[in-house]
Design a protein around this motif. Structure first.
Motif, short mmCIF file in Angstrom:
data_model
loop_
_atom_site.label_atom_id
_atom_site.label_comp_id
_atom_site.label_asym_id
_atom_site.label_seq_id
_atom_site.Cartn_x
_atom_site.Cartn_y
_atom_site.Cartn_z
N SER A 31 6.33 -2.21 16.33
CA SER A 31 7.31 -1.45 15.55
C SER A 31 6.65 -0.50 14.55
N SER A 32 5.39 -0.74 14.24
CA SER A 32 4.65 0.12 13.31
C SER A 32 3.18 -0.29 13.36
N ALA A 33 2.33 0.51 12.75
CA ALA A 33 0.93 0.09 12.61
C ALA A 33 0.85 -1.10 11.65
N SER A 34 1.70 -1.10 10.64
CA SER A 34 1.67 -2.21 9.67
C SER A 34 1.93 -3.54 10.37
N SER A 35 2.94 -3.58 11.24
CA SER A 35 3.20 -4.83 11.96
C SER A 35 2.07 -5.12 12.95
N SER B 32 -7.34 3.89 1.47
CA SER B 32 -6.45 3.74 2.61
C SER B 32 -5.04 3.49 2.12
N PHE B 33 -4.13 3.45 3.08
CA PHE B 33 -2.75 3.10 2.77
C PHE B 33 -2.68 1.58 2.54
N VAL B 34 -1.75 1.16 1.71
CA VAL B 34 -1.68 -0.25 1.30
C VAL B 34 -1.56 -1.24 2.47
N ALA B 35 -1.04 -0.77 3.59
CA ALA B 35 -0.86 -1.67 4.75
C ALA B 35 -2.18 -2.27 5.21
N SER B 36 -3.30 -1.56 5.01
CA SER B 36 -4.61 -2.07 5.43
C SER B 36 -4.97 -3.36 4.69
N ALA B 37 -4.43 -3.54 3.50
CA ALA B 37 -4.71 -4.75 2.72
C ALA B 37 -3.57 -5.75 2.81
N PRO C 175 -12.52 -1.65 8.96
CA PRO C 175 -12.81 -0.25 8.64
C PRO C 175 -11.58 0.62 8.94
N VAL C 176 -11.41 1.65 8.15
CA VAL C 176 -10.28 2.58 8.32
C VAL C 176 -10.87 3.95 8.64
N HIS C 177 -10.48 4.53 9.76
CA HIS C 177 -11.04 5.84 10.13
C HIS C 177 -10.31 6.93 9.35
N PHE D 79 2.11 5.59 14.93
CA PHE D 79 2.85 6.76 15.43
C PHE D 79 3.92 7.18 14.44
N HIS D 80 3.63 6.95 13.15
CA HIS D 80 4.50 7.49 12.10
C HIS D 80 4.45 9.02 12.20
N PRO D 81 5.56 9.70 11.96
CA PRO D 81 5.61 11.16 12.18
C PRO D 81 4.55 11.99 11.44
N GLY E 196 8.72 8.14 15.53
CA GLY E 196 9.64 7.72 14.47
C GLY E 196 8.91 6.69 13.63
N GLU E 197 9.18 5.41 13.88
CA GLU E 197 8.27 4.35 13.48
C GLU E 197 7.57 3.91 14.75
N GLY E 198 6.41 3.34 14.63
CA GLY E 198 5.76 2.83 15.84
C GLY E 198 4.27 2.67 15.66
N HIS F 135 -4.51 11.66 -1.09
CA HIS F 135 -4.78 10.47 -0.27
C HIS F 135 -6.17 9.97 -0.59
N TYR F 136 -6.37 8.81 -1.11
CA TYR F 136 -5.38 7.82 -1.50
C TYR F 136 -5.68 7.37 -2.92
N ILE F 137 -4.65 6.84 -3.57
CA ILE F 137 -4.87 6.04 -4.76
C ILE F 137 -5.61 4.79 -4.28
C1 LIG Z 1 0.14 5.12 8.05
C2 LIG Z 1 -0.89 4.09 7.90
C3 LIG Z 1 -0.65 2.74 8.13
C4 LIG Z 1 0.71 2.21 8.42
O1 LIG Z 1 1.29 2.83 9.50
P1 LIG Z 1 2.82 2.57 9.83
O2 LIG Z 1 2.92 2.91 11.28
O3 LIG Z 1 3.60 3.50 8.96
O4 LIG Z 1 3.11 1.16 9.55
C5 LIG Z 1 -1.70 1.85 8.05
N1 LIG Z 1 -2.93 2.26 7.71
C6 LIG Z 1 -3.20 3.55 7.47
C7 LIG Z 1 -4.60 3.95 7.14
C8 LIG Z 1 -2.19 4.50 7.53
O5 LIG Z 1 -2.45 5.77 7.24
#
Ligand SMILES: *Cc1c(COP(=O)(O)O)cnc(C)c1O
Length: 395
Positions: free
Chosen positions: A61-65, A88-93, A139-141, A193-195, A202-204, A339-341
């Motif tokens: 459903s998203s990269a976060s999931s 990075s975006f908070v989802a990485s943590a 690691p986050v690219h 696959f966030h826009p 969409g989300e993905g 990008h990013y705090i």
């Molecule tokens: C956008 C992003 C995510 C989360 O992606 P979603 O598909 O919106 O959940 C995770 N990590 C990084 C580095 C991102 O930029």
């Protein structure tokens, strides 16, 4: 040069590009039998799998999931630690916190803005002494440029951790002439696959791996922990075709068929998307090179997908500063971004005990960075307007 040009609407830092084929692909699903859990998901998974050349891929459903089930598949839990990049975006943590694990951060390389492999090594040596080695390093690219995966893989063998690549930015990016996401130097990779990213659904998201055991686990985790594969069931039913079993605790982290159809259609244009992004980046590189700012450095063995184009406005050598520059660009209807705090400066992570100054390179970077608009539908006139505006502000 168009002197009095003003953009008709705000220029966003990122935006999707949807064409008639994309729309038709989604409508076709709306008129079909399956809006979700239909055959289109598998087609999208196969298309991505063939594109990056990896053995297994599951849409989420998203990269976060996706990051969350990747961590669970690698048995991250209470008492474990995951290390990632603060840039990075908070989802990485958050994926680690969701598992009941702890998270820690490795500072960035001031050149690539990716996790610094030398600091990673030093931190691992210290952690080994204290018996606090991470179970997973993520690691986050950043911006679409690959981290130094070969070195990270070597360290993972020496120190016994697993590697999840947060490749949210990097669909289509390359490392040593191979597509990011093929998991050559990692256990699992995750796409978004966030826009705002390279491809939009969409989300993905998608999880990718070459290891069957991890793939099977993520497939089941994505859908409530339920399997209908008889070989995975606890007691084999005879011929009960209707039977399914929940074998572990999972989630509804599924992608829909509408999203998958959009993904397939978008993927068919990925070469166009990437070449336009790289062209825009090359023009920025050329036009901005003599200004008092820093354009993004590219490692020789990488080819970025250019999700982002970050420039650094450093107070020592510029007549303006980051915040003034940001405001002046917004006044011109150019919606630059930052990008990013550093993740650990978020209040939630401060409450976990992180303090300012923890990763100085990330903080210095954060205080200088501006993300310029870069996306497929950025027009030439808008691009020229952005460059002229930067020159006006800086010269
Ligand atoms: C956008 C992003 C995510 C989360 O992606 P979603 O598909 O919106 O959940 C995770 N990590 C990084 C580095 C991102 O930029």
């Amino acid at each position: 040069m168009i002197n009095d040009y003003k953009p008709k609407k705000a220029i966003e830092y990122a935006s999707q590009d949807i064409n008639e084929d994309d729309i038709k692909a989604v409508i076709k699903i709306l008129k079909s039998d399956f809006l979700t859990q239909g055959p289109t998901i598998g087609k999208f998974e196969n298309a991505i799998k063939n594109y990056v050349k990896v053995k297994y891929s599951y849409a989420t459903s998203s990269a976060s999931s996706g990051l969350h089930i990747a961590c669970i598949a690698l048995d991250l839990g209470p008492g474990d630690i995951l290390w990632t990049s603060p840039n990075s975006f908070v989802a990485s943590a958050n994926c680690a916190i969701h598992c009941g694990a702890k998270v820690d951060f490795v500072d960035i390389d001031p050149k690539t803005y990716n996790m610094c492999v030398n600091q990673l090594e030093e931190k691992l040596i210290e952690a080994r002494k204290k018996n606090k080695l991470p179970k997973i390093v993520m690691p986050v690219h950043f911006a679409g440029q690959s981290c130094e995966m070969r070195k990270i893989r070597e360290l993972s063998h020496d120190f016994g951790f697993s590697v999840i690549e947060d490749a949210s930015h990097a669909v289509g990016g390359e490392y040593i002439d191979q597509k990011i996401g093929n998991c050559k130097f990692s256990d699992i990779s995750v796409f978004s696959f966030h826009p705002v990213k390279i491809l939009a659904t969409g989300e993905g998201g998608m999880v990718l791996t070459n290891k069957k055991s991890l793939a099977d686990k993520m497939r089941v985790l994505r859908s409530h922990g339920i399997t209908s594969d008889k070989s995975e069931m606890y007691e084999r039913p005879k011929n009960e075709k209707w039977n399914y079993q929940q074998i572990i605790l999972g989630f509804n982290y599924r992608m829909t068929d509408m999203q998958a159809a959009l993904g397939i259609s978008q993927l068919s244009r990925i070469d166009q998307f990437l070449s336009k992004r790289r062209k825009i980046a090359a023009i920025y590189d050329e036009e901005l090179k003599n200004l008092e700012l820093l354009t993004p450095f590219q490692n020789k063995n990488t080819q970025s997908s250019y999700h982002l184009y970050p420039i650094l406005i450093t107070p020592e050598n510029t007549k303006t500063n980051q915040i003034q520059f940001y405001k002046k660009m917004w006044e011109r209807n150019i919606f630059v971004n930052i990008h990013y705090i550093p993740i650990y400066l978020q209040p939630f992570f401060k409450d976990l005990g992180f303090e300012p100054g923890y990763c100085p390179n990330s903080e210095n970077y954060f205080k200088s960075v501006i993300t310029l608009p870069l996306h497929y539908s950025l027009s030439n006139v808008d691009h020229e307007y952005i460059i002229n505006s930067i020159k006006e502000i800086l010269l």
